[in-house]
Design an enzyme around this catalytic site. Structure first.
Site, short mmCIF file in Angstrom:
data_model
loop_
_atom_site.label_atom_id
_atom_site.label_comp_id
_atom_site.label_asym_id
_atom_site.label_seq_id
_atom_site.Cartn_x
_atom_site.Cartn_y
_atom_site.Cartn_z
CD1 TRP A 345 4.21 -6.06 -6.05
CD2 TRP A 345 3.86 -5.48 -8.17
NE1 TRP A 345 3.32 -5.01 -6.05
CE2 TRP A 345 3.09 -4.63 -7.33
CE3 TRP A 345 3.80 -5.28 -9.54
CZ2 TRP A 345 2.28 -3.62 -7.83
CZ3 TRP A 345 2.99 -4.27 -10.03
CH2 TRP A 345 2.24 -3.46 -9.18
CG ASP A 346 6.89 -5.00 -2.59
OD1 ASP A 346 6.43 -3.96 -2.12
OD2 ASP A 346 6.27 -6.07 -2.61
CD GLU A 484 -2.99 -6.85 -3.61
OE1 GLU A 484 -2.15 -7.75 -3.64
OE2 GLU A 484 -3.07 -6.03 -2.67
CE LYS A 604 -4.27 -2.81 -1.11
NZ LYS A 604 -3.79 -4.16 -0.80
CD GLN A 605 -1.75 -1.61 -5.28
OE1 GLN A 605 -2.09 -2.09 -4.21
NE2 GLN A 605 -0.56 -1.81 -5.80
#
Length: 789
Positions: A345-346, A484, A604-605
């Protein structure tokens, strides 16, 4: 390091992989890592070359299971050039005495320079100076100039230049249990006294590759064929203080290239027609000059230098040459083999920057997604859903490429991978379609391919949302959000989470925007689209209903990451930091302990906070109102605070998103995260991952942070909207952009003053809207706007 160069001094084997990634040269068609030409692939060096969009699929035996993976292929290595005193060992920095070693990446010219002084015993010194380019004007050409200078001795020096077809994909240690032998049918030959060639093909995707090399020196070269190599060998005479030059020019083609009949013939023909190194360099520099002008960026200090490096690598991966290719946005650029070169998805972090500089590249990257729309519809149908279900990881043909297993380097165990449940990738594609059309004014794409993608992505969300009579709302179950770490509920029998807030709010946005687009389509096109897709009034009513009633969970007066998040256990953050130091990859630490991060409030983020990255405060508030919730400034601040203390930042994207969000609501703390985003790759903050390829989304995202984040720049409703939030550490900067056919529009912020200059042209005026006023600037006009405190 200075404003336009990046320099490494000294030779440190442990740093070579990182340097090779950051010294990669490319042109959007192919790229080559910054490895030393005299060094072969080993545990220290990895001279990989990657062609955009070239993939191959192999099956490996992993822990007793047959696992299929598709990889971006490491194509034949064009770099090899080694040297020695006759009958002596080949000279390289791992076996010879290195007296001095410097590598300089010249950003303005797109050149990599190296200078090494080798001690050969006694007073004998051999200085090797090289300049390398991967040509930005001719995307199929690269060149290497090597200059040898003797000090304290004279005599012959043997030089061998080669093309190496025996390469494998072995650049990521944790993938080495997987089959990496992607090339087959390797043949070599000569086409002229100074030119050799190599051809091969990929094993399953059957992409044919042709590579030709021309060696230019004062003496002729002999040719040897030692498959998988073709070698050009010559002996030069050295005299103290006299420099001898050897030039190697290569051409690379594949069977995916347009307007050729055979890649080998095309490569041989091109290298034969290519001018000498000096002429190639002039042409190459001119192409880079044009790119730098289109992407002009003026940010002072160290931050500006890092941003320029980031821009350099973005342009090497996604240049105007990309507009002619069927490729997506590889998460690690063309710089290494991490993530197997897959497309995630970057583009969500890359296209917003490109939209305002190279819209033709954005359009090409969106066409990559449109060409795979049918495959996404097939995937949705296989899952029992309507519409388009795009894959979390994509490669050549649009099927799901997410690995079935992944290895935890801490425990050595292969574990199931459920990240394919990140269906929010479809919303990211829809977001990029909308943003591109708003920034470029491309109505043709908006009405055709863009409308088709939005409709099918909206259809997927409308069908996946299930009504819960108890709640009186629709729910989306069995997904994974951007965080994730959480793939399942504690002790659940299967993977997936319910009502991930980011997924549900972005699905709401997709449904609302698709309805808006359908309302504004020209009636003939709307009717045509409805007939081709079977779109009915009943389905539109469903989308309207779902977009107003999707469930968003809350707990403790903050937005919940997903339903049940508030019931998870708190993690002993201090204890884990004391025991492990770096806990960015907390998931690996806990699994190695026999525990699971699924049990804890630990991310995680950025997940929920990604909403503040995508949507300006007014639009985010509007989305929550559409869903029947009030998201005021206090609740958003509480939500930001809540997740700030529960995120380990195991992704380079996390610092970027946090810096962006904090610039709007807690400005004093934003710079810490902006700095982390800037340092992500140059300092390798993720602990060795940059050596496997740069993090393209994070690099492009830092550029967009300056372009849109700190300026509050939005392109909507046919106007440029600006709401600057200058940080104390970055309050003066400028950049140029291309907005709806107005080239070279310059914006500059300087301590409470915003300057906008529109170059002369026949384009339409630009409407600029600030929170307290509106102005219209004609081409040729310059506006100076005092900003409110």
């Amino acid at each position: 390091m200075d404003g336009w160069s990046w320099e490494y001094a000294g030779y440190t084997p442990a740093d070579e992989r990182l340097r090779e990634s950051l010294c990669t040269l490319g042109n959007g068609y192919f790229a080559t890592r910054g490895a030393l030409p005299e060094c072969a692939a080993d545990d220290v060096h990895y001279p990989g070359t990657y062609v955009a969009g070239i993939y191959n699929r192999l099956t490996s035996d992993v822990s007793g299971r047959q696992v299929e993976n598709e990889d971006m292929v490491n194509v034949p290595n064009w770099l090899p050039l080694r040297f020695r005193i006759p009958d002596g060992p080949w000279i390289d920095p791992d076996t010879a005495t290195v007296l001095e070693h410097r590598q300089m990446l010249h950003l303005s010219a797109g050149l990599l320079e190296r200078r090494t002084r080798y001690g050969l015993g006694g007073d004998r010194v051999l200085t090797v100076r090289q300049h390398r380019m991967v040509h930005m004007a001719d995307p199929h050409v690269a060149a290497l100039r090597t200059e040898f200078t003797a000090e304290g001795f004279s005599g012959p020096l043997e030089v061998e230049a080669a093309l190496d077809g025996g390469v494998t994909n072995s650049g990521v240690a944790r993938y080495r249990d997987l089959d990496g032998r992607h090339l087959t049918h390797i043949h070599t030959g000569s086409s002229a006294p100074d030119t050799v060639w190599l051809r091969c093909r990929t094993r399953t995707s059957d992409v044919r590759i042709g590579l030709a090399a021309r060696l230019t020196a004062d003496v002729p070269a002999a040719v040897r064929h030692e498959r998988p190599y073709v070698i050009q060998q010559l002996t030069i005479d050295l005299e103290p203080g006299r420099t001898v030059t050897v030039d190697k020019t290569v051409a690379l083609h594949t069977s995916r290239d347009p307007a050729i009949s055979d890649p080998l013939h095309a490569a041989v023909d091109r290298v034969g027609r290519s001018p000498d190194f000096d002429a190639l360099a002039v042409w190459h520099r001119a192409a880079w000059d044009q790119l730098w002008r289109r992407a002009e960026l003026d940010v002072p200090g160290e931050s500006g230098r890092i941003l320029r490096l980031h821009l350099f690598h973005v342009l090497q991966t996604l240049s105007p040459h990309t507009a002619d290719l069927d490729v997506g946005v590889p998460a690690r650029g063309l710089h290494g083999e991490a993530y197997r070169g897959h497309v995630f998805w970057d583009e969500l972090f890359v296209l917003p920057y490109l939209n305002l500089h190279f819209p033709e590249v954005s359009r090409a990257l969106l066409r990559y997604r449109h060409r795979r729309l049918e495959q996404a519809r097939t995937a949705a149908a296989a899952a029992g859903r309507r519409g388009a279900m795009y894959p979390w990881q994509s490669g050549s043909d649009g099927r799901e490429e997410t690995q079935q297993l992944h290895v935890n380097p801490r425990s050595g165990r292969w574990l199931p991978d459920h990240s394919h449940l990140q269906h929010h990738v479809g919303s990211a594609i829809a977001y990029n379609v909308w943003q591109y059309c708003e920034a470029s004014g491309d109505m043709e794409f908006r009405h055709t391919k863009g409308a088709e993608m939005l409709l099918q992505i909206a259809r997927f969300w409308g069908d996946k949302a299930i009504h819960d009579d108890t709640l009186g709302r629709y729910r989306i179950k069995g997904v994974v959000g951007p965080d994730e770490y959480h793939e399942a509920y504690p002790d659940a029998d299967g993977p997936g989470l319910d009502d991930n807030a980011y997924t549900n709010v972005t699905a709401t946005w997709v449904l609302a925007r698709t309805l808006e687009l359908l309302d504004t389509l020209p009636e003939p096109r709307r009717r045509e689209l409805a007939e081709r897709t079977g779109l009915s009034a009943a389905e539109l009513e469903l989308w309207e209903d779902v977009s107003h009633t999707l469930h968003v969970p809350f707990h403790d007066d903050v937005i919940s990451q997903f339903e049940g998040y508030g019931e998870l256990s708190e993690l002993d953050w201090h204890g884990y930091r004391d025991r492990y130091g770096d806990i960015r990859r907390l998931d690996r630490i806990l699994e190695a302990e026999g525990d699971s991060v699924n049990r804890y409030k630990a991310s995680k983020q950025a997940d929920v906070l990604m909403l503040g990255y995508l949507f300006a405060p007014a639009e985010l508030g509007q989305l929550f109102r559409r869903l029947g919730h009030r998201l005021d400034e206090d609740m958003w601040r509480r939500t930001v605070d809540y997740y700030m203390h529960r995120t380990s930042h195991g992704s380079t994207l996390s610092g970027l998103v946090h810096g962006w969000v904090l610039a709007r609501c807690r400005r004093s703390e934003a710079w810490q995260f902006v700095q982390e985003a800037l340092q992500g790759d140059i300092a390798d903050v993720q602990g060795g991952t940059t050596g496997e390829g740069i993090h393209l989304g994070a690099m492009a995202g830092t550029l967009d942070l300056v372009q849109r984040g700190l300026t509050g720049l939005e392109t909507r409703g046919g106007a440029l909207w600006l709401d600057p939030v200058p940080l104390p550490e970055l309050s003066t900067y400028g950049f140029a952009l291309l907005y709806q056919h107005n080239w070279g529009v310059r914006l500059r912020l300087e301590r409470g003053l915003l300057e906008i200059e529109v170059p002369s042209s026949d384009a339409s005026p630009i409407d600029v809207r600030l929170p307290d006023r509106e102005v219209s600037l004609q081409p040729g006009e310059k506006g100076r706007l005092v900003l409110p405190d």
